[in-house]
Design an enzyme around this catalytic site. Structure first.
Site, PDB file in Angstrom:
ATOM      1  N   SER A  39       1.056  -1.247  -0.063  1.00 41.18           N
ATOM      2  CA  SER A  39      -0.108   0.009  -0.183  1.00 41.18           C
ATOM      3  C   SER A  39       0.744   1.262  -0.079  1.00 41.18           C
ATOM      4  O   SER A  39       2.101   1.200   0.590  1.00 41.18           O
ATOM      5  CB  SER A  39      -0.925   0.072   1.394  1.00 41.18           C
TER       6      SER A  39
ATOM      7  N   TYR B  25      -1.592  -1.025  10.579  1.00 38.89           N
ATOM      8  CA  TYR B  25      -1.601  -1.365   9.263  1.00 38.89           C
ATOM      9  C   TYR B  25      -0.442  -0.677   8.550  1.00 38.89           C
ATOM     10  O   TYR B  25       0.134  -1.700   7.493  1.00 38.89           O
ATOM     11  CB  TYR B  25      -3.020  -0.693   8.704  1.00 38.89           C
TER      12      TYR B  25
ATOM     13  N   LYS C 204       2.489  -3.005   6.239  1.00 39.06           N
ATOM     14  CA  LYS C 204       2.589  -3.116   4.982  1.00 39.06           C
ATOM     15  C   LYS C 204       4.000  -2.489   4.685  1.00 39.06           C
ATOM     16  O   LYS C 204       4.731  -3.002   3.513  1.00 39.06           O
ATOM     17  CB  LYS C 204       1.699  -1.887   4.435  1.00 39.06           C
TER      18      LYS C 204
HETATM   19  N1  LIG Z   1      -8.853  -0.349  -0.888  1.00 42.82           N
HETATM   20  C1  LIG Z   1      -7.793   0.409  -0.745  1.00 42.82           C
HETATM   21  O1  LIG Z   1      -8.005   1.686  -0.462  1.00 42.82           O
HETATM   22  C2  LIG Z   1      -6.566  -0.391  -0.520  1.00 42.82           C
HETATM   23  C3  LIG Z   1      -5.345   0.559  -0.701  1.00 42.82           C
HETATM   24  C4  LIG Z   1      -4.082   0.112  -0.568  1.00 42.82           C
HETATM   25  C5  LIG Z   1      -3.931  -1.246  -0.261  1.00 42.82           C
HETATM   26  N2  LIG Z   1      -5.045  -2.147  -0.164  1.00 42.82           N
HETATM   27  C6  LIG Z   1      -5.044  -3.446  -0.056  1.00 42.82           C
HETATM   28  O2  LIG Z   1      -5.454  -4.151  -0.950  1.00 42.82           O
HETATM   29  C7  LIG Z   1      -5.858  -5.562  -0.617  1.00 42.82           C
HETATM   30  C8  LIG Z   1      -7.255  -5.896  -1.019  1.00 42.82           C
HETATM   31  O3  LIG Z   1      -8.238  -5.062  -0.091  1.00 42.82           O
HETATM   32  P1  LIG Z   1      -9.364  -4.549  -0.806  1.00 42.82           P
HETATM   33  O4  LIG Z   1      -9.396  -3.109  -0.871  1.00 42.82           O
HETATM   34  O5  LIG Z   1      -9.802  -5.316  -1.886  1.00 42.82           O
HETATM   35  O6  LIG Z   1     -10.676  -5.009   0.421  1.00 42.82           O
HETATM   36  P2  LIG Z   1     -11.742  -5.886   0.479  1.00 42.82           P
HETATM   37  O7  LIG Z   1     -12.275  -5.877   1.696  1.00 42.82           O
HETATM   38  O8  LIG Z   1     -12.810  -5.816  -0.546  1.00 42.82           O
HETATM   39  O9  LIG Z   1     -10.810  -7.460   0.245  1.00 42.82           O
HETATM   40  C9  LIG Z   1     -10.101  -7.963   1.272  1.00 42.82           C
HETATM   41  C10 LIG Z   1     -10.520  -9.632   1.252  1.00 42.82           C
HETATM   42  O10 LIG Z   1      -9.703 -10.087   2.256  1.00 42.82           O
HETATM   43  C11 LIG Z   1     -10.380 -11.018   2.848  1.00 42.82           C
HETATM   44  N3  LIG Z   1      -9.518 -11.221   4.242  1.00 42.82           N
HETATM   45  C12 LIG Z   1      -9.382 -10.223   5.328  1.00 42.82           C
HETATM   46  N4  LIG Z   1      -8.753 -10.947   6.304  1.00 42.82           N
HETATM   47  C13 LIG Z   1      -8.785 -12.174   5.954  1.00 42.82           C
HETATM   48  C14 LIG Z   1      -8.246 -13.168   6.873  1.00 42.82           C
HETATM   49  N5  LIG Z   1      -7.822 -13.311   8.139  1.00 42.82           N
HETATM   50  N6  LIG Z   1      -8.190 -14.538   6.153  1.00 42.82           N
HETATM   51  C15 LIG Z   1      -8.740 -14.536   4.862  1.00 42.82           C
HETATM   52  N7  LIG Z   1      -9.259 -13.622   4.189  1.00 42.82           N
HETATM   53  C16 LIG Z   1      -9.281 -12.360   4.668  1.00 42.82           C
HETATM   54  C17 LIG Z   1     -11.810 -10.354   3.202  1.00 42.82           C
HETATM   55  O11 LIG Z   1     -12.460 -11.416   3.580  1.00 42.82           O
HETATM   56  C18 LIG Z   1     -11.967  -9.700   1.870  1.00 42.82           C
HETATM   57  O12 LIG Z   1     -12.573 -10.597   0.927  1.00 42.82           O
HETATM   58  C19 LIG Z   1      -5.582  -5.550   0.998  1.00 42.82           C
HETATM   59  O13 LIG Z   1      -4.459  -5.971   1.425  1.00 42.82           O
HETATM   60  C20 LIG Z   1      -5.425  -3.923   1.214  1.00 42.82           C
HETATM   61  O14 LIG Z   1      -4.769  -3.722   2.506  1.00 42.82           O
HETATM   62  C21 LIG Z   1      -6.163  -1.718  -0.276  1.00 42.82           C
END
Ligand SMILES: NC(=O)c1ccc[n+]([C@@H]2O[C@H](COP(=O)([O-])OP(=O)(O)OC[C@H]3O[C@@H](n4cnc5c(N)ncnc54)[C@H](O)[C@@H]3O)[C@@H](O)[C@H]2O)c1
Length: 249
Positions: free
Chosen positions: A140, A153, A157
């Site tokens: 991230s 978090y 990261k």
């Molecule tokens: N959305 C943003 O703005 C953003 C920005 C930077 C990085 N990210 C990263 O992108 C990645 C995906 O996130 P997203 O934005 O798609 O969110 P999201 O909530 O849509 O998806 C995250 C998924 O991870 C699963 N998950 C969480 N904890 C878990 C666990 N303990 N075991 C198994 N599954 C688990 C959830 O059930 C969910 O399906 C993450 O690593 C997040 O940190 C997101």
């Protein structure tokens, strides 16, 4: 068909970027193994992927536990007989002031964001080396810039970014590539479900929220597919920012 004949494990595949990555891999001809703790979400993604005519399998479990990470990788190899790619996407975010973070918040965040990609990599690397495969970690922009109110978090990261580089060095003489993408904001459940503590200083959040609108997860998924593909064999140990310029200045 950048991923034809490749088998890719995607964590966090029940929603957001993980689901978009699974679909993007399938569109490029890859077979996908979907992992998440949310079984209903996995069913939805599986149905979408099957429409694209590739093979799929799935595994439900909480990746915060080391054994579950090993079980997930073994299930993928058992299902398809091989593994070519590991995408560590699963994650979640909590907003807290530092002094309000509980011991459980801290441990869970480190377990899912930092330890799970490590354990999944440990389990997958021997097979990935055999297949000249690839790991893509989802970091991230928060792991690059200092960010208020998400200290556990962002620290995890940042650790994931350094872990990517360290693993890239340890395996620099082996036929495996290890990279990360570092998204900024994306329109997913993480962003939609954000709750902030009362009275926080919004000028601090604005500093890392960025100037451009949040990205479509499909766009970040394309970058992941590119990193998984054989297009650039020298791309190893890279952290690719897909953040609309957040970390540029
Ligand atoms: N959305 C943003 O703005 C953003 C920005 C930077 C990085 N990210 C990263 O992108 C990645 C995906 O996130 P997203 O934005 O798609 O969110 P999201 O909530 O849509 O998806 C995250 C998924 O991870 C699963 N998950 C969480 N904890 C878990 C666990 N303990 N075991 C198994 N599954 C688990 C959830 O059930 C969910 O399906 C993450 O690593 C997040 O940190 C997101």
């Amino acid at each position: 068909m950048k991923l034809k004949d490749k088998i890719i494990l995607v964590t966090g595949a029940a929603s957001g970027l993980g689901a978009a990555t699974a679909v993007a891999c399938a569109r490029e001809g890859g077979d996908v193994f979907l992992v998440d703790r949310d079984s209903a979400g996995l069913d939805t993604t599986s149905a979408e992927v099957r429409k694209l005519g590739v093979r799929s399998g799935s595994f439900v479990g909480d990746l915060g536990e080391r054994q579950v990470c090993f079980d997930a990788v073994n299930a993928a190899i058992g299902h398809f007989g091989a593994l070519d790619g590991l995408c560590n996407v699963a994650g979640f975010t909590l907003f807290h002031r530092v002094c309000e973070v509980t011991a459980e918040d801290w441990s869970k965040t480190i377990a899912v964001i930092l330890s799970a990609p490590f354990h999944l990599s440990q389990a997958a690397i021997p097979e990935l080396i055999k297949r000249r495969g690839s790991i893509v970690n989802v970091a991230s922009s928060a792991g690059i810039k200092g960010t208020a109110y998400t200290v556990p978090y962002s620290s995890a990261k940042a650790g994931l970014i350094h872990m990517t580089k360290c693993m890239a060095m340890e395996f620099v003489n082996e036929p495996i590539r290890i990279n990360a993408v570092a998204p900024g904001g994306m329109l997913t459940n993480i962003m939609r479900g954000m709750t902030f503590p009362d009275g926080l200083d919004r000028t601090l959040i604005a500093r890392y929220a960025g100037i451009r609108p949040p990205a479509d997860p499909a766009e970040v998924a394309h970058t992941i597919v590119y990193l998984l593909s054989d297009a650039t064999p020298s791309l190893h140990g890279a952290i690719v920012s897909v953040d609309g310029g957040i970390t540029a200045g």
